[in-house]
Design a protein around this motif. Structure first.
Motif, mmCIF file in Angstrom:
data_model
loop_
_atom_site.group_PDB
_atom_site.id
_atom_site.type_symbol
_atom_site.label_atom_id
_atom_site.label_comp_id
_atom_site.label_asym_id
_atom_site.label_seq_id
_atom_site.Cartn_x
_atom_site.Cartn_y
_atom_site.Cartn_z
ATOM 1 N N ILE A 283 0.977 -1.252 -0.004
ATOM 2 C CA ILE A 283 -0.039 0.208 -0.068
ATOM 3 C C ILE A 283 0.987 1.146 0.025
ATOM 4 O O ILE A 283 1.878 1.274 0.823
ATOM 5 C CB ILE A 283 -0.959 0.060 1.304
ATOM 6 N N ILE A 284 0.441 2.265 -0.708
ATOM 7 C CA ILE A 284 1.426 3.607 -0.802
ATOM 8 C C ILE A 284 0.146 4.549 -0.437
ATOM 9 O O ILE A 284 -1.106 4.582 -0.879
ATOM 10 C CB ILE A 284 1.708 4.037 -2.264
ATOM 11 N N ARG A 285 0.475 5.430 0.639
ATOM 12 C CA ARG A 285 -0.190 6.436 0.960
ATOM 13 C C ARG A 285 0.728 7.672 1.111
ATOM 14 O O ARG A 285 1.724 7.679 1.029
ATOM 15 C CB ARG A 285 -0.886 5.988 2.583
ATOM 16 N N GLY A 286 -0.113 8.816 1.330
ATOM 17 C CA GLY A 286 0.517 10.084 1.465
ATOM 18 C C GLY A 286 -0.405 11.234 1.766
ATOM 19 O O GLY A 286 -1.669 11.054 1.510
ATOM 20 N N LYS A 287 -0.014 12.262 1.575
ATOM 21 C CA LYS A 287 -0.760 13.683 1.530
ATOM 22 C C LYS A 287 -0.460 14.301 0.248
ATOM 23 O O LYS A 287 0.848 14.638 0.096
ATOM 24 C CB LYS A 287 -0.778 14.410 2.700
ATOM 25 N N MET A 288 -1.324 14.749 -0.494
ATOM 26 C CA MET A 288 -1.084 15.547 -2.011
ATOM 27 C C MET A 288 -0.857 16.902 -1.300
ATOM 28 O O MET A 288 -1.804 17.480 -1.116
ATOM 29 C CB MET A 288 -2.062 15.382 -3.019
ATOM 30 N N VAL B 201 -7.079 9.795 -5.050
ATOM 31 C CA VAL B 201 -7.282 11.196 -4.273
ATOM 32 C C VAL B 201 -8.369 11.647 -3.630
ATOM 33 O O VAL B 201 -9.574 11.750 -4.469
ATOM 34 C CB VAL B 201 -6.613 12.400 -5.146
ATOM 35 N N ASP B 202 -8.563 11.548 -2.347
ATOM 36 C CA ASP B 202 -9.837 12.059 -1.845
ATOM 37 C C ASP B 202 -10.154 13.470 -1.681
ATOM 38 O O ASP B 202 -9.232 14.106 -1.976
ATOM 39 C CB ASP B 202 -10.098 11.336 -0.431
ATOM 40 N N ASN B 203 -11.179 14.062 -0.962
ATOM 41 C CA ASN B 203 -11.640 15.427 -0.991
ATOM 42 C C ASN B 203 -10.455 15.976 0.260
ATOM 43 O O ASN B 203 -10.555 17.408 0.079
ATOM 44 C CB ASN B 203 -12.945 15.553 -0.651
ATOM 45 N N SER B 204 -9.835 15.350 0.976
ATOM 46 C CA SER B 204 -8.877 15.698 1.662
ATOM 47 C C SER B 204 -7.427 15.791 1.318
ATOM 48 O O SER B 204 -6.650 16.000 2.327
ATOM 49 C CB SER B 204 -9.011 15.128 3.168
ATOM 50 N N ASN B 205 -7.298 15.416 0.084
ATOM 51 C CA ASN B 205 -5.767 15.330 -0.559
ATOM 52 C C ASN B 205 -5.263 14.102 -0.217
ATOM 53 O O ASN B 205 -4.104 14.179 -0.225
ATOM 54 C CB ASN B 205 -5.126 16.546 -0.483
ATOM 55 N N ASN B 206 -5.789 13.117 0.603
ATOM 56 C CA ASN B 206 -5.122 11.876 0.942
ATOM 57 C C ASN B 206 -5.000 11.090 -0.386
ATOM 58 O O ASN B 206 -5.794 11.116 -1.147
ATOM 59 C CB ASN B 206 -5.942 11.129 1.836
ATOM 60 N N ILE B 207 -3.661 10.613 -0.492
ATOM 61 C CA ILE B 207 -3.611 9.677 -1.746
ATOM 62 C C ILE B 207 -3.324 8.243 -1.218
ATOM 63 O O ILE B 207 -2.985 7.866 -0.148
ATOM 64 C CB ILE B 207 -2.471 10.054 -2.452
ATOM 65 N N LEU B 208 -3.845 7.127 -2.208
ATOM 66 C CA LEU B 208 -3.810 5.745 -1.842
ATOM 67 C C LEU B 208 -3.513 5.092 -3.108
ATOM 68 O O LEU B 208 -4.227 5.457 -3.917
ATOM 69 C CB LEU B 208 -5.128 5.554 -1.211
ATOM 70 N N LYS B 209 -2.758 4.140 -2.967
ATOM 71 C CA LYS B 209 -2.718 3.095 -4.128
ATOM 72 C C LYS B 209 -2.425 1.821 -3.391
ATOM 73 O O LYS B 209 -1.498 1.740 -2.693
ATOM 74 C CB LYS B 209 -1.441 3.522 -5.039
ATOM 75 N N VAL B 210 -3.186 1.128 -3.692
ATOM 76 C CA VAL B 210 -3.092 -0.572 -3.687
ATOM 77 C C VAL B 210 -2.449 -1.343 -4.467
ATOM 78 O O VAL B 210 -2.849 -1.263 -5.725
ATOM 79 C CB VAL B 210 -4.284 -0.984 -3.103
ATOM 80 N N LEU B 211 -1.462 -1.831 -4.188
ATOM 81 C CA LEU B 211 -0.387 -2.782 -5.282
ATOM 82 C C LEU B 211 -1.251 -4.157 -5.433
ATOM 83 O O LEU B 211 -1.530 -4.675 -4.507
ATOM 84 C CB LEU B 211 1.020 -2.792 -4.885
ATOM 85 N N ASN B 212 -0.852 -4.743 -6.559
ATOM 86 C CA ASN B 212 -1.118 -6.111 -6.837
ATOM 87 C C ASN B 212 -0.198 -6.910 -5.960
ATOM 88 O O ASN B 212 0.979 -6.723 -5.947
ATOM 89 C CB ASN B 212 -1.444 -6.561 -8.196
ATOM 90 N N GLU B 213 -0.694 -8.247 -5.821
ATOM 91 C CA GLU B 213 0.027 -9.270 -5.145
ATOM 92 C C GLU B 213 1.242 -9.821 -5.824
ATOM 93 O O GLU B 213 2.491 -10.228 -5.474
ATOM 94 C CB GLU B 213 -0.826 -10.454 -4.857
ATOM 95 N N ILE B 214 1.394 -9.594 -7.103
ATOM 96 C CA ILE B 214 2.501 -9.783 -8.183
ATOM 97 C C ILE B 214 3.707 -9.267 -7.630
ATOM 98 O O ILE B 214 4.949 -10.021 -7.591
ATOM 99 C CB ILE B 214 2.061 -9.516 -9.518
#
Length: 128
Positions: free
Chosen positions: A86-91, A114-127
Motif C-alpha cells: 500500500i502507498i499512502r500520503g498527502k497531496m 485522491v480524496d477530498n482531503s488530498n489523501n492519496i492511496l494506491k493498493v499494489l497487486n500481489e504480483i
C-alpha cells in the motif's frame, strides 16, 4: 538521469526510512522521502518534491515507482519483512512548481486515488 533508492531494513524503528531520488547530473533534484511501516505493509510518502517544474522529473519517479518498490520488496523479503502493498500520503502542491489540479491529475494518471482531503492511496497487486 538515474533513479536510486535507499533503505536500511536493519533500522530498528516503528517505520523504516526510504529515500527515492532522481539524479540528473545538475543541482536540480526530485525526490520522494517515505517511511515504510512493515506491520501495515504500507509506505507513506512524507514529501515528494521537484526543484524545477516542467522537466518531467516527478513523472519519471511515478512511472518507475512500481519497479523501484519491486526492488525494495526483494530487499525486505531477504530480511523477513512484509512486502510493500500500500502507498499512502498527502497531496501537497507547491504552487511555484505545479498546481494542485495538475498534481492531482498526475497522481490519478499513475493509479492513485485522491480524496477530498488530498489523501492519496494506491493498493499494489500481489504480483509485486
Amino acid at each position: 538521469i538515474t533513479l536510486v533508492s535507499k533503505i536500511n531494513p536493519n533500522e530498528i524503528n516503528i517505520g523504516i526510512s526510504v529515500d527515492i531520488r532522481l539524479l540528473t547530473g545538475s543541482r536540480d533534484e526530485s525526490y520522494m522521502d517515505c517511511t515504510y511501516y512493515p506491520s501495515q505493509r504500507t509506505i507513506y510518502i512524507n514529501d515528494f518534491r521537484s526543484s524545477i517544474s516542467s522537466r518531467g522529473y516527478g513523472k519519471i519517479i511515478l512511472e518507475n515507482l512500481g519497479e523501484m518498490l519491486e526492488d525494495l520488496n526483494k530487499i525486505l523479503e531477504k530480511h523477513d519483512l512484509n512486502k510493500i502493498m500500500i502507498i499512502r500520503g498527502k497531496m501537497i502542491a507547491n504552487k511555484h512548481i505545479i498546481s494542485e489540479d495538475n498534481l492531482k491529475k498526475m497522481y490519478i494518471k499513475y493509479g492513485f486515488e485522491v480524496d477530498n482531503s488530498n489523501n492519496i492511496l494506491k493498493v499494489l497487486n500481489e504480483i509485486m
